[in-house]
Enzyme design. Structure first.
Site, mmCIF file in Angstrom:
data_model
loop_
_atom_site.group_PDB
_atom_site.id
_atom_site.type_symbol
_atom_site.label_atom_id
_atom_site.label_comp_id
_atom_site.label_asym_id
_atom_site.label_seq_id
_atom_site.Cartn_x
_atom_site.Cartn_y
_atom_site.Cartn_z
ATOM 1 N N GLN A 51 7.264 11.705 0.894
ATOM 2 C CA GLN A 51 7.535 11.061 -0.401
ATOM 3 C C GLN A 51 8.562 11.822 -1.229
ATOM 4 O O GLN A 51 9.112 11.285 -2.179
ATOM 5 C CB GLN A 51 6.228 10.923 -1.215
ATOM 6 C CG GLN A 51 5.222 9.996 -0.564
ATOM 7 C CD GLN A 51 3.990 9.855 -1.426
ATOM 8 O OE1 GLN A 51 3.080 10.675 -1.333
ATOM 9 N NE2 GLN A 51 3.951 8.850 -2.280
ATOM 10 N N CYS A 92 0.398 3.579 -4.903
ATOM 11 C CA CYS A 92 1.130 4.659 -4.254
ATOM 12 C C CYS A 92 2.350 5.002 -5.116
ATOM 13 O O CYS A 92 3.033 4.095 -5.585
ATOM 14 C CB CYS A 92 1.570 4.200 -2.863
ATOM 15 S SG CYS A 92 2.542 5.421 -1.965
ATOM 16 N N HIS A 134 -5.161 8.359 2.831
ATOM 17 C CA HIS A 134 -3.915 7.767 2.328
ATOM 18 C C HIS A 134 -2.724 8.698 2.598
ATOM 19 O O HIS A 134 -1.684 8.260 3.110
ATOM 20 C CB HIS A 134 -4.076 7.490 0.824
ATOM 21 C CG HIS A 134 -2.856 6.943 0.146
ATOM 22 N ND1 HIS A 134 -2.831 5.721 -0.481
ATOM 23 C CD2 HIS A 134 -1.611 7.458 -0.009
ATOM 24 C CE1 HIS A 134 -1.609 5.517 -0.988
ATOM 25 N NE2 HIS A 134 -0.858 6.545 -0.725
ATOM 26 N N HIS A 138 0.753 8.746 5.282
ATOM 27 C CA HIS A 138 2.168 8.995 4.950
ATOM 28 C C HIS A 138 2.833 9.887 5.993
ATOM 29 O O HIS A 138 4.001 9.690 6.334
ATOM 30 C CB HIS A 138 2.296 9.702 3.594
ATOM 31 C CG HIS A 138 2.344 8.784 2.411
ATOM 32 N ND1 HIS A 138 3.349 7.869 2.221
ATOM 33 C CD2 HIS A 138 1.517 8.651 1.345
ATOM 34 C CE1 HIS A 138 3.136 7.216 1.080
ATOM 35 N NE2 HIS A 138 2.019 7.662 0.524
HETATM 36 ZN ZN ZN Z 1 1.117 6.984 -1.189
#
Ligand code: ZN
Length: 167
Positions: A51, A92, A134, A138
């Protein structure tokens, strides 16, 4: 340093990730520190390295508001999943404006390494379980838009991505 959080359809979010090696490099130590600052600033409950544009197996779990100390987990893996599944609304940081019900196992056993490289194993059936599932997704290029069956917000955004073959 606060890092910019990448949003979908940025391709890094779909890329495979490399395991973290020990002892930790300067770069990974700095990345960990920066990700901790970033997740706190964003008021997120978790953050995974892809991310912030880094394809490595590193996640931060930030459940301080639930009384759980913030933790950085390296090379996290779900070792086993309980039989019982629960539907919980998820969002998210990489998918702003999108929320929906995600079905996941309630209880999981997690294996990861701490900053010293020691292998840690634990079982959880609360928020830690949810957030680790979660964030570990990713690190495997998987996002909640792959899992949501029923949207509570932002369904049109996802429909448009499908139309433009971005999903
Ligand atoms: Zn996320």
């Amino acid at each position: 340093m606060i890092l910019p959080i990448l949003t979908y359809p940025n391709k890094v979010l779909r890329e495979p990730t490399e395991p973290v090696v020990f002892p930790l490099s300067k770069e990974i130590k700095k990345l960990t520190k920066d990700m901790i600052e970033t997740v706190r600033k964003a008021d997120g409950i978790g953050l995974a390295a892809p991310q912030v544009g880094k394809s490595v197996k590193l996640i931060i779990v930030n459940l301080e508001k639930n009384g759980v100390p913030l933790v950085a987990l390296y090379n996290p893996k779900i070792l086993s999943k309980g039989f019982k599944k629960v539907d919980i609304e998820e969002g998210c940081l990489s998918l702003p404006g999108i929320f929906g019900m995600v079905r996941r196992p309630k209880k999981v056993t997690i294996q990861a390494q701490n900053s010293e490289g020691e292998v840690i194993k634990f079982t959880d059936e609360g928020w830690v379980s949810r957030v680790v599932q979660h964030e570990t997704d990713h690190t495997n290029g998987k996002l909640i838009i792959d899992l949501i069956k029923k949207y509570t917000q932002g369904e049109q955004i996802v429909k448009d991505w499908k139309k433009e073959k971005l999903l």
